[in-house]
Design an enzyme around this catalytic site. Structure first.
Site, PDB file in Angstrom:
ATOM      1  N   SER A  68      84.199  71.707 -31.996  1.00  0.00           N
ATOM      2  CA  SER A  68      85.134  71.921 -30.888  1.00  0.00           C
ATOM      3  C   SER A  68      84.465  71.996 -29.513  1.00  0.00           C
ATOM      4  O   SER A  68      85.137  72.215 -28.510  1.00  0.00           O
ATOM      5  CB  SER A  68      85.917  73.210 -31.126  1.00  0.00           C
ATOM      6  OG  SER A  68      85.018  74.265 -31.357  1.00  0.00           O
ATOM      7  N   THR A 172      86.953  76.943 -27.881  1.00  0.00           N
ATOM      8  CA  THR A 172      86.092  76.706 -26.727  1.00  0.00           C
ATOM      9  C   THR A 172      85.007  77.761 -26.670  1.00  0.00           C
ATOM     10  O   THR A 172      85.250  78.889 -27.076  1.00  0.00           O
ATOM     11  CB  THR A 172      86.975  76.846 -25.465  1.00  0.00           C
ATOM     12  OG1 THR A 172      87.933  75.811 -25.495  1.00  0.00           O
ATOM     13  CG2 THR A 172      86.188  76.810 -24.189  1.00  0.00           C
ATOM     14  N   THR A 190      84.196  72.691 -23.639  1.00  0.00           N
ATOM     15  CA  THR A 190      84.974  72.378 -24.849  1.00  0.00           C
ATOM     16  C   THR A 190      85.168  70.879 -25.017  1.00  0.00           C
ATOM     17  O   THR A 190      85.072  70.119 -24.042  1.00  0.00           O
ATOM     18  CB  THR A 190      86.374  73.040 -24.741  1.00  0.00           C
ATOM     19  OG1 THR A 190      87.041  72.962 -25.979  1.00  0.00           O
ATOM     20  CG2 THR A 190      87.234  72.387 -23.683  1.00  0.00           C
ATOM     21  N   ARG A 200      94.071  63.627 -21.913  1.00  0.00           N
ATOM     22  CA  ARG A 200      94.537  65.028 -21.799  1.00  0.00           C
ATOM     23  C   ARG A 200      93.399  65.936 -21.335  1.00  0.00           C
ATOM     24  O   ARG A 200      92.267  65.850 -21.785  1.00  0.00           O
ATOM     25  CB  ARG A 200      95.055  65.509 -23.153  1.00  0.00           C
ATOM     26  CG  ARG A 200      95.559  66.966 -23.183  1.00  0.00           C
ATOM     27  CD  ARG A 200      94.496  67.933 -23.674  1.00  0.00           C
ATOM     28  NE  ARG A 200      95.034  69.271 -23.916  1.00  0.00           N
ATOM     29  CZ  ARG A 200      94.278  70.327 -24.200  1.00  0.00           C
ATOM     30  NH1 ARG A 200      92.973  70.209 -24.251  1.00  0.00           N
ATOM     31  NH2 ARG A 200      94.830  71.503 -24.427  1.00  0.00           N
ATOM     32  N   GLY A 202      92.634  70.096 -20.760  1.00  0.00           N
ATOM     33  CA  GLY A 202      93.160  71.423 -21.063  1.00  0.00           C
ATOM     34  C   GLY A 202      92.865  72.429 -19.968  1.00  0.00           C
ATOM     35  O   GLY A 202      92.615  72.070 -18.809  1.00  0.00           O
ATOM     36  N   THR A 223      90.537  80.945 -24.507  1.00  0.00           N
ATOM     37  CA  THR A 223      90.399  79.945 -25.560  1.00  0.00           C
ATOM     38  C   THR A 223      91.742  79.819 -26.273  1.00  0.00           C
ATOM     39  O   THR A 223      92.543  80.753 -26.256  1.00  0.00           O
ATOM     40  CB  THR A 223      89.271  80.315 -26.537  1.00  0.00           C
ATOM     41  OG1 THR A 223      89.156  79.295 -27.534  1.00  0.00           O
ATOM     42  CG2 THR A 223      89.495  81.652 -27.210  1.00  0.00           C
ATOM     43  N   GLY A 224      91.942  78.668 -26.866  1.00  0.00           N
ATOM     44  CA  GLY A 224      93.209  78.448 -27.551  1.00  0.00           C
ATOM     45  C   GLY A 224      94.016  77.344 -26.893  1.00  0.00           C
ATOM     46  O   GLY A 224      93.445  76.469 -26.224  1.00  0.00           O
ATOM     47  N   GLY A 226      95.464  75.328 -24.521  1.00  0.00           N
ATOM     48  CA  GLY A 226      95.227  75.314 -23.079  1.00  0.00           C
ATOM     49  C   GLY A 226      96.470  75.178 -22.234  1.00  0.00           C
ATOM     50  O   GLY A 226      96.553  75.729 -21.126  1.00  0.00           O
TER      51      GLY A 226
HETATM   52  N1  ASP Z   1      91.420  75.801 -24.571  1.00  0.00           N
HETATM   53  C1  ASP Z   1      90.913  74.554 -25.074  1.00  0.00           C
HETATM   54  C2  ASP Z   1      91.843  73.456 -24.695  1.00  0.00           C
HETATM   55  O1  ASP Z   1      93.042  73.636 -24.709  1.00  0.00           O
HETATM   56  C3  ASP Z   1      90.687  74.517 -26.520  1.00  0.00           C
HETATM   57  C4  ASP Z   1      90.444  75.821 -27.239  1.00  0.00           C
HETATM   58  O2  ASP Z   1      89.887  76.738 -26.721  1.00  0.00           O
HETATM   59  O3  ASP Z   1      90.824  75.949 -28.392  1.00  0.00           O
HETATM   60  O4  ASP Z   1      91.377  72.367 -24.432  1.00  0.00           O
END
Ligand code: ASP
Length: 316
Positions: A68, A172, A190, A200, A202, A223-224, A226
């Site tokens: 990731s 991330t 990330t 795309r 994020g 994180t997560g 985005g």
């Molecule tokens: N936040 C990142 C994104 O959306 C990915 C992640 O942290 O899971 O690109």
């Protein structure tokens, strides 16, 4: 007279020592442990927080087994690995790259944008050309493993299929450090959401969304998913909540609550915030259980924690 001078000198030394800050570094997910070790090498020698965060996240970027971040990251739906990163120092200066391909260390390109240009953000081909001008080499980021994941995904036509929430398909590395001079810096890097639409971008390269630092207050990373983080300028919100007097954990919790209020699909996504304040206190909060973070301080060494989570605490 001599005794007086000696006493004053001693008092000065003691008061300078008392004012010296204990360095601390925090970063997202279990792989943050390794990144923290590298950052700590810098901080423990009296180095600058900015150098610590860049050095730290480069470890994760260079790990081909991390699906990731950086090389080995899960590609987009067309099979391209495209990277997002940003960095911010104690003066509020910042740099960012997005939709960057073929470069091993986007965080270092982001730092070059910050230090060598009058801009904050470069994207796509322009960012890649800038990286080559700055001496970065072209690197194939699509590992055999990542390509196999992509081929499997394509064959199964999983576009609409729900992905595992805490799985490696989107994680991330975000890192915030406090150095011995009491200065804060942050970095975030990330490969973004796995199998995303080509082009795309994020939250991670967006200053204030994926990461934000205010040297008077503290820093935060996200994180997560985005898209949900961008909708609330997540990391900036966490820092502003700390400015209002909230602890890092409480600031992260309130930001998650705000995010929940703006994202009706919140139970299907994961978002975690991690924050470090000027005093060296840290904390995290996320939607789904499973978000971990690593923190390294001189008293406790490098430790892995489970972030408090909304769905672990309250009935759905
Ligand atoms: N936040 C990142 C994104 O959306 C990915 C992640 O942290 O899971 O690109």
């Amino acid at each position: 007279m001599k005794a007086h001078v000696t006493l004053i000198a001693c008092l000065l030394i003691v008061s300078t020592w008392a004012q010296a800050n204990q360095p601390v570094v925090v970063s997202t997910w279990k792989f943050g442990m390794q990144a923290n070790e590298a950052a700590w090498e810098v901080l423990s020698k009296g180095g600058r927080a900015l150098d610590a965060v860049e050095t730290g996240v480069r470890v994760t970027e260079a790990d081909p087994n991390n699906a990731s971040v950086g090389i080995g990251g899960t590609p987009d739906e067309q099979g391209n690995v495209t990277l997002d990163a940003c960095i911010m120092d104690e003066t509020g200066d910042c740099g960012s790259v997005a939709f960057l391909q073929n470069i091993l260390h986007p965080i270092s390109v982001a730092r070059k944008v910050m230090e060598e240009t009058r801009h904050v953000m470069l994207v796509g081909k322009g960012a890649e050309e800038f990286a080559y001008e700055q001496g970065f080499e072209k690197t194939d980021l699509l590992t055999a493993k990542a390509e196999a994941r992509w081929k499997k995904w394509r064959a199964e036509n999983e576009e609409g299929k729900k992905q595992e929430i805490n799985a490696e398909n989107h994680d991330t590395i975000g890192m915030i450090a406090l150095d011995k001079d009491g200065n804060l810096s942050g970095a975030c890097t990330t490969s973004g959401a796995g199998f995303k639409i080509h082009g795309r971008v994020g939250d991670s390269p967006i200053i204030g969304a994926g990461m934000f630092v205010d040297n008077e207050v503290g820093g935060a990373v996200a994180t997560g998913w985005g898209e949900a983080v961008i909708r609330i300028s997540g990391s900036h919100l966490v820092v502003e909540l700390m400015r209002q007097g909230h602890s890092p954990t409480e600031a992260c919790r309130l930001a998650v609550e705000r995010l929940i209020s703006k994202n009706p699909d919140w139970k299907d996504i994961q978002v975690g915030f991690l924050a470090l304040n000027k005093k060296g206190e840290y904390g995290a909060y996320c939607i789904q259980p499973g978000f971990q973070y690593a923190a390294y301080d001189p008293d406790n060494g490098n430790q892995l924690f489970d972030g408090d989570s909304r769905l672990a605490k309250k009935a759905n």
